[in-house]
Motif scaffolding. Structure first.
Motif, short mmCIF file in Angstrom:
data_model
loop_
_atom_site.label_atom_id
_atom_site.label_comp_id
_atom_site.label_asym_id
_atom_site.label_seq_id
_atom_site.Cartn_x
_atom_site.Cartn_y
_atom_site.Cartn_z
N GLN A 32 -8.09 68.81 -20.02
CA GLN A 32 -7.74 68.00 -18.96
C GLN A 32 -9.35 67.61 -18.16
O GLN A 32 -9.96 68.73 -18.40
CB GLN A 32 -7.00 68.56 -17.77
CG GLN A 32 -5.62 68.38 -18.38
CD GLN A 32 -4.89 68.67 -16.89
OE1 GLN A 32 -4.78 67.95 -15.93
NE2 GLN A 32 -3.92 69.64 -17.04
N VAL A 33 -9.71 66.55 -17.86
CA VAL A 33 -10.83 66.17 -17.24
C VAL A 33 -10.43 65.72 -15.87
O VAL A 33 -9.39 64.84 -15.70
CB VAL A 33 -11.93 65.55 -17.70
CG1 VAL A 33 -12.34 66.24 -19.18
CG2 VAL A 33 -11.35 64.27 -18.00
N TRP A 34 -11.23 65.89 -14.89
CA TRP A 34 -10.88 65.16 -13.54
C TRP A 34 -12.20 64.55 -12.97
O TRP A 34 -13.36 65.03 -13.06
CB TRP A 34 -10.71 66.12 -12.74
CG TRP A 34 -9.03 66.90 -12.71
CD1 TRP A 34 -8.19 66.38 -12.02
CD2 TRP A 34 -9.01 68.18 -13.37
NE1 TRP A 34 -6.97 67.03 -12.70
CE2 TRP A 34 -7.42 68.30 -13.20
CE3 TRP A 34 -9.70 68.89 -14.14
CZ2 TRP A 34 -6.83 69.14 -13.91
CZ3 TRP A 34 -8.73 69.89 -14.81
CH2 TRP A 34 -7.50 70.01 -14.81
N MET A 35 -11.95 63.46 -12.22
CA MET A 35 -13.18 62.66 -11.58
C MET A 35 -12.75 62.36 -9.96
O MET A 35 -11.51 62.36 -9.95
CB MET A 35 -13.34 61.49 -12.34
CG MET A 35 -14.27 61.70 -13.89
SD MET A 35 -14.65 60.11 -14.42
CE MET A 35 -12.76 59.43 -15.12
N LYS A 36 -13.71 62.04 -9.39
CA LYS A 36 -13.28 61.82 -8.03
C LYS A 36 -12.42 60.43 -7.89
O LYS A 36 -11.46 60.56 -6.90
CB LYS A 36 -14.70 61.65 -7.23
CG LYS A 36 -15.13 62.54 -6.61
CD LYS A 36 -16.03 62.46 -5.53
CE LYS A 36 -17.28 61.74 -6.16
NZ LYS A 36 -18.59 61.79 -5.37
#
Ligand SMILES: *[C@@H]1O[C@H](CO)[C@@H](O)[C@H](O)[C@H]1NC(C)=O
Ligand SMILES: *[C@@H]1O[C@H](CO)[C@@H](O)[C@H](O)[C@H]1NC(C)=O
Ligand SMILES: *[C@@H]1O[C@H](CO)[C@@H](O)[C@H](O)[C@H]1NC(C)=O
Length: 170
Positions: free
Chosen positions: A72-76
């Motif tokens: 999983q990746v997260w961005m603003k």
């Protein structure tokens, strides 16, 4: 007898002490080497023979299960990047990383003829043909691998539904 075993044990105690010192100094080094963020999701992609440009700049956090490859990746914020087609990234992208492929992808959509299709999987040919394939459900969309060499800039989305607004952004 007890005395004899005490004497024969002392060299191994010494080795144990050395080992302990070694372990301590290694963990000390790791702490100061900033191991927590020295590996990035881009390194993970590269290690799987995938181009790093599949994911945009601006990833703030990622998780990967080394056993299953689930990541999983997260961005603003959600954003759009342009390759040949416009690609939209949700602030949370999930998938399963395998060698030369990503399966069960969610959070990424690609524009094709004014419509947005979820990208369900991505794979590269092995050995490389210089092409990368996006599984958009209805079709297998091919792109040149060279489009994905570097993580693209990703512009906060204005309005994913309005092509005119997007054109204005670009
Ligand atoms: C990691 O690096 C940052 C900035 O370089 C520093 O402020 C921080 O203390 C480091 N963390 C560790 C655990 O060494
Ligand atoms: C680690 O993170 C710190 C701040 O969070 C950053 O300044 C540093 O460049 C990062 N190091 C690496 C190797 O990415
Ligand atoms: C990682 O994946 C394996 C295999 O699917 C699973 O058994 C394990 O619980 C997962 N670990 C975490 C932390 O989710």
């Amino acid at each position: 007898m007890a005395m004899a075993s005490g004497v024969s044990n002392s060299p191994s105690n010494f080795h144990l002490l050395l080992l302990l010192l070694l372990v301590l100094s290694v963990s000390w080094l790791c702490t100061f080497a900033n191991g927590s963020n020295s590996t990035t999701i881009y390194d993970e992609l590269r290690a799987k023979g995938l181009p790093v440009g599949l994911l945009p700049k601006g990833i703030t956090r990622y998780e990967i299960n080394g056993t299953s490859g689930e990541f999983q990746v997260w961005m603003k914020e959600p954003c759009n990047a342009r390759f040949e087609n416009e690609v939209h990234y949700d602030p949370n992208i999930k998938g399963t990383l395998g060698y030369g492929k990503i399966k069960g992808l969610s959070g990424m959509t690609a524009q094709e003829l004014f419509l947005w299709f979820p990208v369900k999987g991505i794979r590269v040919d092995l050995p490389s043909s210089g092409l990368i394939h996006f599984d958009v459900g209805v079709a297998d969309k091919q792109f040149s691998l060279s489009l994905f060499e570097d993580p693209p800039d990703c512009n906060p989305e204005v309005d994913a539904d309005s092509d005119d607004v997007l054109r204005a952004v670009w």
